[in-house]
Design a protein around this motif. Structure first.
Motif, PDB file in Angstrom:
ATOM      1  N   UNK A 290       0.824  -1.210   0.000  1.00  0.00           N
ATOM      2  CA  UNK A 290       0.000   0.000   0.000  1.00  0.00           C
ATOM      3  C   UNK A 290       0.859   1.261   0.000  1.00  0.00           C
ATOM      4  N   UNK A 291       2.034   1.209   0.601  1.00  0.00           N
ATOM      5  CA  UNK A 291       2.944   2.358   0.565  1.00  0.00           C
ATOM      6  C   UNK A 291       3.410   2.615  -0.865  1.00  0.00           C
ATOM      7  N   UNK A 292       3.783   1.556  -1.588  1.00  0.00           N
ATOM      8  CA  UNK A 292       4.189   1.713  -2.988  1.00  0.00           C
ATOM      9  C   UNK A 292       3.031   2.246  -3.815  1.00  0.00           C
ATOM     10  N   UNK A 293       1.832   1.733  -3.587  1.00  0.00           N
ATOM     11  CA  UNK A 293       0.652   2.197  -4.311  1.00  0.00           C
ATOM     12  C   UNK A 293       0.414   3.682  -4.048  1.00  0.00           C
ATOM     13  N   UNK A 294       0.509   4.092  -2.787  1.00  0.00           N
ATOM     14  CA  UNK A 294       0.319   5.508  -2.443  1.00  0.00           C
ATOM     15  C   UNK A 294       1.395   6.375  -3.080  1.00  0.00           C
ATOM     16  N   UNK A 295       2.636   5.893  -3.129  1.00  0.00           N
ATOM     17  CA  UNK A 295       3.726   6.664  -3.735  1.00  0.00           C
ATOM     18  C   UNK A 295       3.480   6.897  -5.224  1.00  0.00           C
ATOM     19  N   UNK A 297       0.567   6.893  -6.848  1.00  0.00           N
ATOM     20  CA  UNK A 297      -0.557   7.818  -7.025  1.00  0.00           C
ATOM     21  C   UNK A 297      -0.154   9.256  -6.699  1.00  0.00           C
ATOM     22  N   UNK A 298       0.588   9.424  -5.599  1.00  0.00           N
ATOM     23  CA  UNK A 298       1.040  10.773  -5.233  1.00  0.00           C
ATOM     24  C   UNK A 298       1.981  11.333  -6.289  1.00  0.00           C
ATOM     25  N   UNK A 299       2.824  10.482  -6.877  1.00  0.00           N
ATOM     26  CA  UNK A 299       3.749  10.943  -7.915  1.00  0.00           C
ATOM     27  C   UNK A 299       2.997  11.422  -9.152  1.00  0.00           C
ATOM     28  N   UNK A 300       2.007  10.642  -9.589  1.00  0.00           N
ATOM     29  CA  UNK A 300       1.243  11.021 -10.779  1.00  0.00           C
ATOM     30  C   UNK A 300       0.509  12.339 -10.566  1.00  0.00           C
ATOM     31  N   UNK A 301      -0.146  12.472  -9.420  1.00  0.00           N
ATOM     32  CA  UNK A 301      -0.919  13.690  -9.140  1.00  0.00           C
ATOM     33  C   UNK A 301      -0.021  14.903  -8.952  1.00  0.00           C
ATOM     34  N   UNK A 302       1.061  14.745  -8.196  1.00  0.00           N
ATOM     35  CA  UNK A 302       1.914  15.895  -7.901  1.00  0.00           C
ATOM     36  C   UNK A 302       2.768  16.321  -9.083  1.00  0.00           C
ATOM     37  N   UNK A 399      -5.875  15.835  -6.839  1.00  0.00           N
ATOM     38  CA  UNK A 399      -5.429  16.176  -5.481  1.00  0.00           C
ATOM     39  C   UNK A 399      -6.563  16.147  -4.471  1.00  0.00           C
ATOM     40  N   UNK A 400      -7.774  16.483  -4.897  1.00  0.00           N
ATOM     41  CA  UNK A 400      -8.889  16.535  -3.952  1.00  0.00           C
ATOM     42  C   UNK A 400      -9.160  15.178  -3.328  1.00  0.00           C
ATOM     43  N   UNK A 401      -8.787  14.108  -4.031  1.00  0.00           N
ATOM     44  CA  UNK A 401      -9.154  12.775  -3.571  1.00  0.00           C
ATOM     45  C   UNK A 401      -7.993  11.981  -2.999  1.00  0.00           C
ATOM     46  N   UNK A 402      -6.770  12.422  -3.228  1.00  0.00           N
ATOM     47  CA  UNK A 402      -5.647  11.777  -2.557  1.00  0.00           C
ATOM     48  C   UNK A 402      -5.764  11.944  -1.045  1.00  0.00           C
ATOM     49  N   UNK A 403      -6.258  13.107  -0.607  1.00  0.00           N
ATOM     50  CA  UNK A 403      -6.340  13.398   0.827  1.00  0.00           C
ATOM     51  C   UNK A 403      -7.263  12.439   1.555  1.00  0.00           C
ATOM     52  N   UNK A 404      -8.241  11.873   0.866  1.00  0.00           N
ATOM     53  CA  UNK A 404      -9.152  10.915   1.501  1.00  0.00           C
ATOM     54  C   UNK A 404      -8.843   9.471   1.108  1.00  0.00           C
ATOM     55  N   UNK A 422       5.072   7.332   2.620  1.00  0.00           N
ATOM     56  CA  UNK A 422       4.645   7.230   1.226  1.00  0.00           C
ATOM     57  C   UNK A 422       4.584   8.593   0.541  1.00  0.00           C
ATOM     58  N   UNK A 423       3.893   9.527   1.151  1.00  0.00           N
ATOM     59  CA  UNK A 423       3.652  10.807   0.482  1.00  0.00           C
ATOM     60  C   UNK A 423       4.929  11.633   0.346  1.00  0.00           C
ATOM     61  N   UNK A 424       5.716  11.707   1.411  1.00  0.00           N
ATOM     62  CA  UNK A 424       6.880  12.594   1.375  1.00  0.00           C
ATOM     63  C   UNK A 424       8.012  12.067   0.505  1.00  0.00           C
ATOM     64  N   UNK A 425       8.234  10.764   0.493  1.00  0.00           N
ATOM     65  CA  UNK A 425       9.239  10.233  -0.412  1.00  0.00           C
ATOM     66  C   UNK A 425       8.817  10.424  -1.859  1.00  0.00           C
ATOM     67  N   UNK A 426       7.525  10.259  -2.126  1.00  0.00           N
ATOM     68  CA  UNK A 426       7.029  10.449  -3.485  1.00  0.00           C
ATOM     69  C   UNK A 426       7.178  11.901  -3.933  1.00  0.00           C
ATOM     70  N   UNK A 427       6.788  12.832  -3.079  1.00  0.00           N
ATOM     71  CA  UNK A 427       6.883  14.247  -3.437  1.00  0.00           C
ATOM     72  C   UNK A 427       8.342  14.675  -3.579  1.00  0.00           C
ATOM     73  N   UNK A 428       9.213  14.152  -2.707  1.00  0.00           N
ATOM     74  CA  UNK A 428      10.625  14.505  -2.789  1.00  0.00           C
ATOM     75  C   UNK A 428      11.252  14.024  -4.097  1.00  0.00           C
ATOM     76  N   UNK A 429      10.858  12.816  -4.531  1.00  0.00           N
ATOM     77  CA  UNK A 429      11.463  12.247  -5.740  1.00  0.00           C
ATOM     78  C   UNK A 429      10.842  12.821  -7.010  1.00  0.00           C
ATOM     79  N   UNK A 430       9.510  13.005  -7.004  1.00  0.00           N
ATOM     80  CA  UNK A 430       8.822  13.388  -8.230  1.00  0.00           C
ATOM     81  C   UNK A 430       8.273  14.815  -8.211  1.00  0.00           C
ATOM     82  N   UNK A 431       7.683  15.250  -7.093  1.00  0.00           N
ATOM     83  CA  UNK A 431       7.077  16.578  -7.061  1.00  0.00           C
ATOM     84  C   UNK A 431       8.101  17.692  -7.174  1.00  0.00           C
TER      85      UNK A 431
END
Length: 516
Positions: A290-295, A297-302, A399-404, A422-431
């Motif tokens: 689930x952490x990989x899945x969240x990463x 999704x967060x990467x695509x959106x951000x 973004x509206x739906x990642x939060x939920x 999940x979220x911070x590693x994804x944003x750091x690498x991709x965002x």
């Protein structure tokens, strides 16, 4: 606050079938026996007044985070001569872009530290600490001596303060989404959680608008001399007020119920303590899928989100010939309209599900990315605004739906930590790298359309990830009791528990505890 109306022990049956990657201690506690039964007194009944207070207290932190991003991003060309006056213009810009990127380097560490603390001592205390650190660091930038006063140490201190901001931000978004999701009623979680991202993009627009207004009224000379400090100084009193309101919020009812249940069950408490002692390694082992899945999704959106907010002004200036001020001003109305639409897509996800709405975000990115950049390429103001709107459209659904959707992947006992990882590693690498990657692609290919293909490609991967995302709309969070608006709804849940397709009795926690 949100309250649990009573206490009872629920008959135990099988292990957590809805979250097989949940807390190992919870899975090991299962024994054969009669089917679990839900009593209405176990259900969380939301107090609307305290929900609004909790929502407001968390929104302010996200707003301030993106206010700082907007301010710093649009002051890069102004602050260069203040901190490195002897360097040429390109070196000044590279230094400040690198300083901006440093905040993303610090975010994963902040996510690890604050996530662990949030699951250990509570969401409210940690969120108050992250907001205090964030606002204090932003204010300190405004009073920082320049190169003329302390030489190269001015640049060093600026990097240190931006690292502190990134560290605090690492705990902010993960904690805010966790906190609001645990406060909101199940059937409205998408709507209430979406206000966090509305506040984020409004904060960015506020920062950009303030910088633009100061540039137009003061002029470049006054901005370099003292005007650049004003947006950062304003963060001081705003931050103090925000910290005050956040400290008055009560703890998340779902987290408090988990603590109470653990205290009532010594065996489970000992098992949970052992699991928590393992720290990030144990969390990764238990929830890595689930952490990989969240990463992903967060990467695509951000990628789309940061392309709109952090890169578009540079793209309009460097590639399309707009001056810096107009490059900024054109994005502000798009950001404001998009921000106001975000709660609508959050509400839509409560009606039709998280996955369909996220698929709209991914699909519209794939379809609209090329037309968006073709419109921007025309060069007229109307076409540029239309192109920016086409980029903003999928961001509104993403973004509206990642939060939920993302917090609902993890159980209460590890939700903050897992989100922080999940979220911070994804944003750091991709965002944070999105502007650099897009610019590099343009330079390598020689085509101004390279960003469109990059955005479409990341959303193809995001669409695949959405396929594997469990639907969580209108369902209880893993490891938590159902949450509703009224006692009547709680009694209806009890009466229809055997036929309710949104209620998985086996996924409910073993016990609940009274919260007066």
């Amino acid at each position: 606050m949100t309250t649990i109306k009573g206490a009872s022990t629920i008959d135990q049956s099988s292990t957590n079938s809805r979250n097989p990657e949940g807390n190992p201690a919870e899975a090991e506690s299962g024994t054969a026996g009669p089917r679990r039964r839900l009593r209405w007194t176990d259900v969380n009944v939301v107090n609307p007044k305290m929900l609004k207070k909790a929502l407001g207290g968390t929104i302010v932190g996200n707003t301030m985070e993106w206010y700082d991003v907007g301010v710093f991003g649009y002051l890069i060309t102004t602050m260069g001569p203040v901190f490195l006056p002897e360097a040429d213009r390109s070196v000044q810009t590279l230094f400040l872009l690198g300083t901006f990127a440093a905040t993303f380097i610090a975010r994963p560490l902040g996510g690890l530290v604050f996530g662990w603390l949030g699951d250990k001592v509570g969401r409210q205390k940690v969120l108050a600490a992250t907001l205090l650190l964030m606002s204090a660091s932003t204010f300190a930038v405004g009073i920082l001596p320049g190169y003329a006063q302390i030489g190269i140490w001015a640049a060093v201190l600026l990097v240190v303060l931006k690292l502190a901001q990134g560290f605090s931000t690492g705990g902010e978004y993960a904690g805010a989404t966790t906190f609001v999701c645990e406060y909101a009623p199940d059937k409205k979680r998408g709507y209430f959680a979406s206000f966090l991202d509305m506040g984020s993009y409004l904060g960015f627009a506020m920062g950009a608008a303030l910088v633009s207004a100061l540039q137009l009224t003061l002029g470049q000379s006054a901005m370099e001399e003292w005007g650049w400090r004003l947006p950062f100084l304003i963060a001081g009193p705003l931050g103090a007020a925000a910290v005050y309101f956040r400290t008055r919020i009560e703890e998340s009812p779902q987290f408090q119920a988990t603590l109470d249940a653990q205290n009532a069950n010594a065996v489970k408490a000992a098992a949970d303590a052992k699991a928590k002692a393992g720290g990030p390694a144990a969390i990764l082992k238990a929830h890595w899928r689930h952490i990989v899945l969240a990463m992903v999704l967060a990467a695509a959106a951000n990628t789309v989100g940061y392309a709109l907010t952090s890169y578009m002004p540079t793209y309009l200036t460097e590639s399309k010939g707009y001056d810096p001020i107009h490059g900024t001003l054109l994005s502000i109305p798009v950001l404001v309209v998009m921000s106001l639409c975000i709660p609508l897509t959050g509400k839509l996800s409560d009606r039709i599900g998280r996955r369909p709405v996220l698929w709209i975000g991914a699909g519209s990115t794939i379809v609209l990315a090329i037309p968006a950049f073709l419109l921007i390429g025309i060069g007229a103001v109307w076409s540029t605004l239309a192109g920016l709107a086409l980029v903003a459209f999928p961001v509104t659904f993403y973004v509206a739906n990642l939060a939920s959707a993302l917090p609902a992947l993890f159980p209460t006992s590890h939700r903050y930590s897992s989100m922080g990882i999940a979220y911070n590693f994804s944003v750091a690498i991709f965002g944070g790298t999105t502007p650099f990657i897009i610019q590099a692609l343009i330079d390598l290919s020689g085509s101004d359309m390279a960003p469109a293909f990059y955005l479409a490609g990341t959303s193809v991967i995001g669409a695949i990830a959405i396929y594997f995302l469990p639907e969580s709309a209108r369902r209880p969070l893993p490891g938590s009791m159902p949450s509703v608006d009224t006692e009547a709804e709680a009694k209806e849940l009890e009466a229809n528990q055997d036929t309710n397709p949104l209620l998985d009795l086996d996924s409910l926690p073993l016990t609940s505890a009274t919260k007066a």
